[in-house]
Design a protein around this motif. Structure first.
Motif, PDB file in Angstrom:
ATOM      1  N   ARG A  58       0.809  -1.229   0.000  1.00  0.00           N
ATOM      2  CA  ARG A  58       0.000   0.000   0.000  1.00  0.00           C
ATOM      3  C   ARG A  58       0.843   1.280   0.000  1.00  0.00           C
ATOM      4  O   ARG A  58       0.469   2.249  -0.685  1.00  0.00           O
ATOM      5  N   PRO A  59       1.965   1.361   0.708  1.00  0.00           N
ATOM      6  CA  PRO A  59       2.751   2.604   0.634  1.00  0.00           C
ATOM      7  C   PRO A  59       3.234   2.928  -0.786  1.00  0.00           C
ATOM      8  O   PRO A  59       3.345   4.102  -1.144  1.00  0.00           O
ATOM      9  N   PHE A  60       3.498   1.908  -1.586  1.00  0.00           N
ATOM     10  CA  PHE A  60       3.898   2.150  -2.973  1.00  0.00           C
ATOM     11  C   PHE A  60       2.726   2.734  -3.764  1.00  0.00           C
ATOM     12  O   PHE A  60       2.897   3.660  -4.548  1.00  0.00           O
ATOM     13  N   LEU A  61       1.539   2.188  -3.543  1.00  0.00           N
ATOM     14  CA  LEU A  61       0.335   2.712  -4.184  1.00  0.00           C
ATOM     15  C   LEU A  61       0.097   4.154  -3.742  1.00  0.00           C
ATOM     16  O   LEU A  61      -0.169   5.033  -4.573  1.00  0.00           O
ATOM     17  N   ALA A  62       0.201   4.420  -2.465  1.00  0.00           N
ATOM     18  CA  ALA A  62       0.002   5.774  -1.945  1.00  0.00           C
ATOM     19  C   ALA A  62       0.998   6.753  -2.568  1.00  0.00           C
ATOM     20  O   ALA A  62       0.625   7.871  -2.957  1.00  0.00           O
ATOM     21  N   ALA A  63       2.246   6.333  -2.691  1.00  0.00           N
ATOM     22  CA  ALA A  63       3.266   7.203  -3.287  1.00  0.00           C
ATOM     23  C   ALA A  63       2.951   7.500  -4.748  1.00  0.00           C
ATOM     24  O   ALA A  63       3.137   8.639  -5.205  1.00  0.00           O
ATOM     25  N   GLN A  64       2.463   6.511  -5.464  1.00  0.00           N
ATOM     26  CA  GLN A  64       2.127   6.752  -6.869  1.00  0.00           C
ATOM     27  C   GLN A  64       0.945   7.703  -6.989  1.00  0.00           C
ATOM     28  O   GLN A  64       0.945   8.593  -7.840  1.00  0.00           O
ATOM     29  N   ILE A  65      -0.055   7.533  -6.158  1.00  0.00           N
ATOM     30  CA  ILE A  65      -1.209   8.432  -6.185  1.00  0.00           C
ATOM     31  C   ILE A  65      -0.777   9.853  -5.827  1.00  0.00           C
ATOM     32  O   ILE A  65      -1.151  10.816  -6.499  1.00  0.00           O
ATOM     33  N   GLU A  66       0.037   9.987  -4.798  1.00  0.00           N
ATOM     34  CA  GLU A  66       0.505  11.311  -4.371  1.00  0.00           C
ATOM     35  C   GLU A  66       1.370  11.978  -5.433  1.00  0.00           C
ATOM     36  O   GLU A  66       1.368  13.213  -5.548  1.00  0.00           O
ATOM     37  N   ALA A  67       2.091  11.201  -6.220  1.00  0.00           N
ATOM     38  CA  ALA A  67       2.984  11.763  -7.238  1.00  0.00           C
ATOM     39  C   ALA A  67       2.226  12.321  -8.446  1.00  0.00           C
ATOM     40  O   ALA A  67       2.794  13.085  -9.225  1.00  0.00           O
ATOM     41  N   MET A  68       0.965  11.978  -8.584  1.00  0.00           N
ATOM     42  CA  MET A  68       0.177  12.439  -9.729  1.00  0.00           C
ATOM     43  C   MET A  68      -0.685  13.627  -9.300  1.00  0.00           C
ATOM     44  O   MET A  68      -1.843  13.474  -8.925  1.00  0.00           O
TER      45      MET A  68
END
Length: 147
Positions: A58-68
């Protein structure tokens, strides 16, 4: 595989991809105003991730969402993706359950959910090409309301 065939054909139909999908990295397909990511980054045994694997990713998913920064909608394919995105966005699953075609708002983002476009789901009739087409269109409208 078939999931990719259905996914990319539908993205092409809705102008969210251009080129031709040939199941190769050099096939010329390019995504347009969209991105694809996984809620679980590695394939677990029998392709059935356990909660610990989902939570670890989930932290990887969160980072990708935050980066967009311009992200306005997420189309979650399957219950695991829906639940992980919902948790990432701070939504309570009890109030935002997985349902094909459901749309939930989380601040500036819309979460649209679909059954996964797997061969199993399409062979059993859980998901038809028409159902998938409708939900991709719904996500596009959520992301680009000016259309």
């Amino acid at each position: 595989d078939y999931a990719g065939d259905l996914l990319y054909a539908t993205l092409l139909k809705h102008g969210l991809a251009k080129g031709r999908y040939g199941q190769r990295a050099d096939d010329g397909l390019a995504l347009v105003d969209c991105a694809i990511t996984n809620a679980v980054r590695c394939v677990p045994p029998q392709n059935k991730p356990v909660p610990a694997e989902i939570n670890t990713c989930r932290p990887f998913l969160a980072a990708q969402i935050e980066a967009m920064a311009d992200l306005r909608a997420v189309l979650a394919l399957g219950k695991i993706a829906h639940d992980s995105v919902a948790k990432t966005l701070g939504l309570r699953l009890r109030d935002h359950p997985f349902k094909h075609g459901a749309r939930y708002e989380a601040g500036k983002l819309s979460l649209v959910s679909s059954y996964h476009c797997s061969r199993y789901n399409t062979n059993t009739g859980v998901l038809t090409e028409t159902m998938f087409d409708v939900v991709v269109k719904q996500a596009k409208i959520a992301a680009m309301p000016e259309l």
